[in-house]
Design a protein around this motif. Structure first.
Motif, PDB file in Angstrom:
ATOM      1  N   ARG A  75      65.777  58.209  11.235  1.00 42.75           N
ATOM      2  CA  ARG A  75      64.740  57.853  10.270  1.00 42.75           C
ATOM      3  C   ARG A  75      65.229  58.102   8.840  1.00 42.75           C
ATOM      4  O   ARG A  75      65.090  57.250   7.962  1.00 42.75           O
ATOM      5  CB  ARG A  75      63.471  58.654  10.549  1.00 42.75           C
ATOM      6  N   ALA A  76      65.814  59.275   8.620  1.00 41.98           N
ATOM      7  CA  ALA A  76      66.311  59.627   7.280  1.00 41.98           C
ATOM      8  C   ALA A  76      67.459  58.708   6.864  1.00 41.98           C
ATOM      9  O   ALA A  76      67.513  58.249   5.720  1.00 41.98           O
ATOM     10  CB  ALA A  76      66.756  61.088   7.258  1.00 41.98           C
ATOM     11  N   ALA A  77      68.371  58.428   7.792  1.00 39.05           N
ATOM     12  CA  ALA A  77      69.502  57.551   7.479  1.00 39.05           C
ATOM     13  C   ALA A  77      69.023  56.132   7.196  1.00 39.05           C
ATOM     14  O   ALA A  77      69.547  55.463   6.293  1.00 39.05           O
ATOM     15  CB  ALA A  77      70.496  57.556   8.637  1.00 39.05           C
ATOM     16  N   ALA A  78      68.015  55.674   7.931  1.00 44.22           N
ATOM     17  CA  ALA A  78      67.467  54.336   7.693  1.00 44.22           C
ATOM     18  C   ALA A  78      66.820  54.249   6.311  1.00 44.22           C
ATOM     19  O   ALA A  78      66.950  53.233   5.626  1.00 44.22           O
ATOM     20  CB  ALA A  78      66.452  53.976   8.785  1.00 44.22           C
ATOM     21  N   GLN A  79      66.147  55.309   5.901  1.00 42.51           N
ATOM     22  CA  GLN A  79      65.522  55.322   4.569  1.00 42.51           C
ATOM     23  C   GLN A  79      66.570  55.204   3.470  1.00 42.51           C
ATOM     24  O   GLN A  79      66.310  54.627   2.422  1.00 42.51           O
ATOM     25  CB  GLN A  79      64.715  56.600   4.374  1.00 42.51           C
ATOM     26  N   LYS A  80      67.763  55.763   3.702  1.00 46.08           N
ATOM     27  CA  LYS A  80      68.840  55.721   2.709  1.00 46.08           C
ATOM     28  C   LYS A  80      69.640  54.421   2.766  1.00 46.08           C
ATOM     29  O   LYS A  80      70.377  54.116   1.841  1.00 46.08           O
ATOM     30  CB  LYS A  80      69.792  56.900   2.921  1.00 46.08           C
ATOM     31  N   HIS A  81      69.495  53.695   3.858  1.00 45.88           N
ATOM     32  CA  HIS A  81      70.270  52.469   4.048  1.00 45.88           C
ATOM     33  C   HIS A  81      69.795  51.392   3.078  1.00 45.88           C
ATOM     34  O   HIS A  81      68.596  51.219   2.861  1.00 45.88           O
ATOM     35  CB  HIS A  81      70.138  51.988   5.497  1.00 45.88           C
ATOM     36  N   LYS A  82      70.746  50.650   2.513  1.00 44.72           N
ATOM     37  CA  LYS A  82      70.440  49.633   1.501  1.00 44.72           C
ATOM     38  C   LYS A  82      69.433  48.590   1.998  1.00 44.72           C
ATOM     39  O   LYS A  82      68.531  48.196   1.277  1.00 44.72           O
ATOM     40  CB  LYS A  82      71.741  48.952   1.072  1.00 44.72           C
ATOM     41  N   TRP A  83      69.587  48.150   3.220  1.00 46.54           N
ATOM     42  CA  TRP A  83      68.710  47.105   3.746  1.00 46.54           C
ATOM     43  C   TRP A  83      67.505  47.686   4.477  1.00 46.54           C
ATOM     44  O   TRP A  83      66.372  47.313   4.203  1.00 46.54           O
ATOM     45  CB  TRP A  83      69.515  46.192   4.679  1.00 46.54           C
TER      46      TRP A  83
END
Length: 92
Positions: A75-83
Motif C-alpha cells: 500500500r505504501a509503495a503504491a502510494q509512492k509509485h508515479k502511476w
C-alpha cells in the motif's frame, strides 16, 4: 478464483524469470498480492477486467519483488509509485 488472483498468477508465470529467479510465490504471497491489488482497485474504482487492472497487477508484482511483501508495505509503495499513487488519473 477471483479475477485479481488470476491476473497475479498469470503475471507470475510471465515474469518469474525476470523478477523471481530464486523466489517461489506460495499461497500466502499470492493472497497478499491479491488483497493489496483488490484494495487498490476498489479505492480507485478500477474494473477488475480492465487494462488498468492488468497494468496495476504487474506493477504490484514489481513492488513485491522489490521487498514490499505485506499489504501495508505494498500500500505504501503504491502510494509512492508515479502511476499507482496518482489519484488524479483515477477519478470515479
Amino acid at each position: 478464483m477471483r479475477f485479481a488472483t488470476y491476473i497475479v498468477k498469470v503475471l507470475v508465470v510471465r515474469l518469474r524469470m525476470q523478477f523471481f529467479n530464486d523466489r517461489v510465490l506460495g499461497p500466502d504471497s499470492v493472497k497478499v498480492l491479491s488483497d493489496a491489488l483488490n484494495e487498490w482497485l476498489l479505492r480507485h474504482g478500477v474494473a477488475k477486467q480492465s487494462e488498468d487492472a492488468a497494468l496495476a497487477a504487474s506493477v504490484f508484482l514489481v513492488l513485491f519483488s522489490e521487498g514490499n511483501v505485506t499489504v501495508p508495505e505494498l500500500r505504501a509503495a503504491a502510494q509512492k509509485h508515479k502511476w499507482l499513487g496518482n489519484d488524479a488519473l483515477f477519478q470515479h
